[in-house]
Motif scaffolding. Sequence first.
Motif, mmCIF file in Angstrom:
data_model
loop_
_atom_site.group_PDB
_atom_site.id
_atom_site.type_symbol
_atom_site.label_atom_id
_atom_site.label_comp_id
_atom_site.label_asym_id
_atom_site.label_seq_id
_atom_site.Cartn_x
_atom_site.Cartn_y
_atom_site.Cartn_z
ATOM 1 N N HIS A 61 -57.081 -8.472 -30.556
ATOM 2 C CA HIS A 61 -57.128 -8.978 -31.926
ATOM 3 C C HIS A 61 -58.469 -9.666 -32.183
ATOM 4 C CE1 HIS A 61 -52.892 -8.167 -32.954
ATOM 5 N NE2 HIS A 61 -52.675 -8.397 -31.664
ATOM 6 N N PRO A 62 -58.854 -9.818 -33.465
ATOM 7 C CA PRO A 62 -60.166 -10.405 -33.780
ATOM 8 C C PRO A 62 -60.320 -11.814 -33.233
ATOM 9 C CG PRO A 62 -59.228 -9.329 -35.720
ATOM 10 C CD PRO A 62 -58.143 -9.354 -34.682
ATOM 11 N N ARG A 63 -61.527 -12.095 -32.789
ATOM 12 C CA ARG A 63 -61.895 -13.430 -32.327
ATOM 13 C C ARG A 63 -63.134 -13.834 -33.127
ATOM 14 N NH1 ARG A 63 -59.431 -14.368 -27.246
ATOM 15 N NH2 ARG A 63 -61.000 -15.928 -26.702
ATOM 16 N N SER A 124 -51.628 -16.673 -36.416
ATOM 17 C CA SER A 124 -52.284 -15.376 -36.280
ATOM 18 C C SER A 124 -52.365 -14.939 -34.818
ATOM 19 C CB SER A 124 -53.704 -15.459 -36.857
ATOM 20 O OG SER A 124 -54.428 -14.287 -36.554
ATOM 21 N N PRO A 125 -52.202 -13.648 -34.546
ATOM 22 C CA PRO A 125 -52.404 -13.175 -33.178
ATOM 23 C C PRO A 125 -53.870 -13.213 -32.753
ATOM 24 C CG PRO A 125 -52.030 -11.324 -34.650
ATOM 25 C CD PRO A 125 -51.776 -12.565 -35.450
ATOM 26 N N GLY A 126 -54.767 -13.249 -33.726
ATOM 27 C CA GLY A 126 -56.188 -13.395 -33.426
ATOM 28 C C GLY A 126 -56.566 -14.861 -33.292
ATOM 29 N N THR A 154 -65.566 -11.448 -31.394
ATOM 30 C CA THR A 154 -65.772 -10.081 -31.883
ATOM 31 C C THR A 154 -66.704 -10.067 -33.086
ATOM 32 O OG1 THR A 154 -63.774 -10.258 -33.242
ATOM 33 C CG2 THR A 154 -63.530 -9.300 -31.041
ATOM 34 N N GLU A 389 -57.648 -11.510 -40.368
ATOM 35 C CA GLU A 389 -56.422 -10.783 -40.688
ATOM 36 C C GLU A 389 -56.671 -9.407 -41.286
ATOM 37 O OE1 GLU A 389 -54.713 -13.556 -43.386
ATOM 38 O OE2 GLU A 389 -54.127 -14.985 -41.824
#
Length: 409
Positions: A61-63, A124-126, A154, A389
């Motif tokens: 997931h985005p970081r 959020s999963p990120g 990311t 997201e």
Amino acid sequence: MAMIDQVVSLAQRLVRIPSPSGQERAAVELLAGSMRAQGFAVRIDAAGNAIGTLGRGLPGHPRVVIDGHVDTIPPPAEGDWSRDPFGAEILDGRLYGLGICDQKASLAAAVVGLGSMAQRFAASPGMVSLVASVSEEFMEGAALAYALDVLRPTCVVITEPSELKLMVGHRGRAKLQVEIVGRSAHAARATDGVNAAEALADLLVELRRAPRPNHSRLGYRDITCIDVVSSPFPSVSTVPGRVQARFDVRFLPEDTEEELLALFSHAAARAWKNWPRPPSLSVGTVEVSALTYTGQELAVREIAPGWWTEGALVDTARAALASIGLSDTPGAYSICTNGSLTAGGRGVPTIGFGVGEQHMAHRADEYVHVDALLDGARGYAALAAALLEGQVPDNARECGINTGTTEAH
């Protein structure tokens, strides 16, 4: 409390804390406490950067990292400013203070803007992380590297001043040192020597004739001599046998360090080709070191790569800013930033967005417009939502933003 009041209050408190490079502890602690109060998980790393994190940071997931440096240039000499550089005075809609443009206003806006969405981002999963970094004025990226090693982003948002516009690159910056060795002699018999000062003069002329590659958006490569020391100094009727000079080189993303060094060597060969006894030349990248306020040594070579970002990150950021009524037209920084490390050095897609005007950085009576603080907070919230997201907010209210205003602080 309305968001504008929160941002202005935090910005003023930051200004009132002097924080030149190496002396940022109190300002970092203020920001760390402010982030905790907004719901961030906070830690301070070995270099002294404060890192506030929202989200679970699950693999795949985005970081997102948003970076703003808390250090400033040294305090001005008495009389350089027309008002107290640490007074955080508001006058005619402007907030004045040392470092307010570069970058305390942006940090305050990011803390409050992201904090307004802390509950949403925490699920959020990120992960979105706000880094209040140190020692940027010493060397771009030197201290931020410690945070990046842990966060592994990311994508990155740099918060250098941009007039609330999207920035997608800037030229690199290198500090190169040249040493020319000739031969000392009595000035009455100057031809017995090899005048290193005159050799530097010929080299400067040749460097001005060197090709200047141009980037359509970033501009030209520039080579500027910034200081010179001859030996012996002061001279007593002696031809100088040695000269040291340092150069600030603003270069393009495709330029390499090896090419820049070779440029000087080739220019010297042309400059001295007709000298009966040409001097010798050595040229290299300046190496510097300093301690952060935690005692961590930063030992670096002064070369900060240029960068230019295109593609999905820019498209997403444009849509996010447009959704809240801010400009979505990309531009470029004229200054050098920590993006030299993130994009230029590590290849992490990077953009810039910040409160304040670039030309106000490092200037007397530095200021930002108070109303820009609220727009900055809105911008960071919208950018984080879109990048974390993959969703562009429909409007400010979807970002949880209170647009209340105030007249005095």
